[in-house]
Design an enzyme around this catalytic site. Structure first.
Site, PDB file in Angstrom:
ATOM      1  CB  ALA A  70      -3.888  57.930  34.992  1.00 12.18           C
ATOM      2  CE  LYS A  71      -0.225  53.098  29.322  1.00 11.68           C
ATOM      3  NZ  LYS A  71      -1.070  52.753  28.396  1.00 11.68           N
TER       4      LYS A  71
END
Ligand code: NAD
Length: 442
Positions: free
Chosen positions: A131-132
């Site tokens: 994720a980011k």
């Protein structure tokens, strides 16, 4: 990988990516960093065997959240910022990846960074997906109060998809321990519990881990030293050039200098400095801490930014932003080895040029995985409320990084492919295997 082995270069153009894979929310003729990532995936498909039928999973982020972040500014006005949190894949565990505050943040960039986190976490075999997050903002233009309000509102907005078992943010460009503390507090206030495990990279007094701050740079050094050994390159006499002298580049530069290497050139947002005899890294770190940049460091000469790429050196460490090594400068690079501290610093075209020129590229997805590895240790320590000493953390970090690198090196040898493709083969197989085991819901 031997220096003479040439991987088959099978780079499809972005145009060859089937139309259905071009998201409607990105420009079809310029997918940005996400387009680079898609090309990297296409390169490994021939090596995935039966798992290749699940490849499209890797080409679509699982979940994208775009949020409006309104805050009161100190002058009484209200400002709105655009924020993102992308969960690329959660087959192997909760999402995991940093939060970036930068004026150039785009959805394409956050998508690519989230996907590279999936690959990285699988490459070092920590039980996370990828994720980011990010906010399109120049945080240097905000007061401390504005920065805190923006961080808290952003955390509250993405609070519906993050959590210690769902998705765990961490620091990235322009975010730090203090910002993680505000994120942890905001999430905790909203959920009515003290949830230390919701973010990593926190201050040690708030459930952070010893060694986390230096972990990414230490990992860069560890895999760099392993790669150098395979090239019979003696790091104690090597010359090193570093782009970006923040958390990653500063620590990596310091560790290479401590191992005897000469750090001859450093570039950051303020300029480029050079000293043939080697820069005094501790003094330079002090200068950066005091002034915010390497520019103006007295014990070095200032050179034009463009000259950085042709500096005489054996090891080049890009540790700033993505898409820095391109077809325009790859041909001029003199280093024998590039260790990617930054995420996505090399374009696929530059990768091919460097490969042709026998420059070994140790890719981001393994080179900078030290940070997330110690983030994993931090998360485990938070869950058990039992904290390890720094010696144990560093020893475990080095063990994981060396083992992961050694496996990837072997895959590169066996398949005669670059280290990047080898890392993608190892990681994509792990991700798609869990995808297959879990099956499709419903
Ligand atoms: P940081 O904010 O601490 O440092 C960034 C550095 O890049 C600074 O020295 C800055 O001056 C420099 N920089 C910014 N713009 C530049 C430009 N246009 N030209 C040259 N230099 C420029 O950030 P960081 O945490 O060190 O992250 C650097 C890179 O490493 C990013 O790509 C990040 O995604 C990646 N990374 C960081 C971690 C981590 O744990 N911090 C982990 C994995 C990967």
């Amino acid at each position: 990988m031997s220096k003479t082995s040439k991987p088959p270069v099978t780079a499809p153009s972005i145009a060859s990516v089937s139309h259905s894979l071009i998201p409607s929310y990105l420009k079809a003729d310029d997918l940005g960093p996400w387009g680079n990532y898609l090309q990297q995936v296409d390169r490994v498909v021939p090596y995935l065997g039966n798992l290749a039928r699940w490849t499209e999973t890797l080409k679509r982020p699982k979940r994208i959240l775009i949020v409006d972040v309104p805050i009161h500014m100190d002058d009484g006005t209200v400002a709105h910022f655009e924020g993102y949190r992308v969960q690329h894949n959660v087959s192997r565990g909760p999402g995991k990846g940093g939060v970036r505050f930068h004026q150039d943040v785009t959805l394409s960039e956050v998508m690519a960074l989230s996907a590279w986190m999936s690959i990285k976490n699988a490459a070092v075999n920590v039980p996370y997906g990828g994720a980011k997050g990010g906010i399109r903002v120049d945080p240097k233009k905000l007061s401390n109060g504005e920065l805190e309000r923006m961080t808290r509102r952003y955390t509250s907005e993405i609070g519906i998809i993050i959590g210690p078992n769902k998705d765990i943010p961490a620091p990235d460009v322009n975010t730090n321990e203090q910002i993680m503390a505000w994120m942890m507090d905001t999430y905790s206030m909203n959920t009515g519990s003290t949830a230390t495990g919701v973010v990593t990279g926190k201050p040690v007094d708030l459930g952070g881990s010893l060694g986390r701050r230096e972990a990414t740079g230490r990992g860069v050094f560890t895999v760099g030293a392993e790669a150098a050994r395979h090239l019979a390159l003696d790091i104690s006499t090597a010359r090193v050039a570093v782009q970006g002298f923040g958390n990653v580049g500063g620590v990596a530069g310091k560790l290479f200098a401590e191992a005897g290497a000469r750090v001859v050139a450093v570039q950051d947002h303020g300029g480029t400095i050079y000293r043939e005899a080697g820069l005094d890294v501790p003094s330079l770190l002090k200068h950066v801490a005091e002034t915010g940049s390497v520019a103006g460091f007295a014990q070095a000469e200032s050179i034009a930014n463009e000259l950085f790429w042709e500096v005489d050196c054996e090891i080049l460490i890009p540790a700033a932003l993505e898409q820095q090594i391109t077809a325009a400068n790859a041909g001029r690079i003199k280093a024998r080895m590039i260790i990617e501290g930054a995420n996505g610093p090399t374009t696929p075209e530059a990768d091919d040029i460097l490969h042709e020129r026998n420059v070994l590229v140790v890719p981001d997805v393994i080179a900078n995985a030290g940070g997330v590895t110690v983030s994993y240790f931090e998360w485990v320590q938070d869950f058990s409320s039992f904290f390890w000493d720094e010696e144990e953390i560093n020893a475990r970090l080095v063990k994981i990084m060396k083992e992961a690198f050694s496996g990837i090196w072997q895959v590169a040898q066996d398949n005669k492919v670059s280290l990047r493709t080898a890392t993608f083969i190892v990681a994509c197989k792990r991700i798609l295997h869990t995808r297959e085991l879990r099956g499709l819901y419903p």
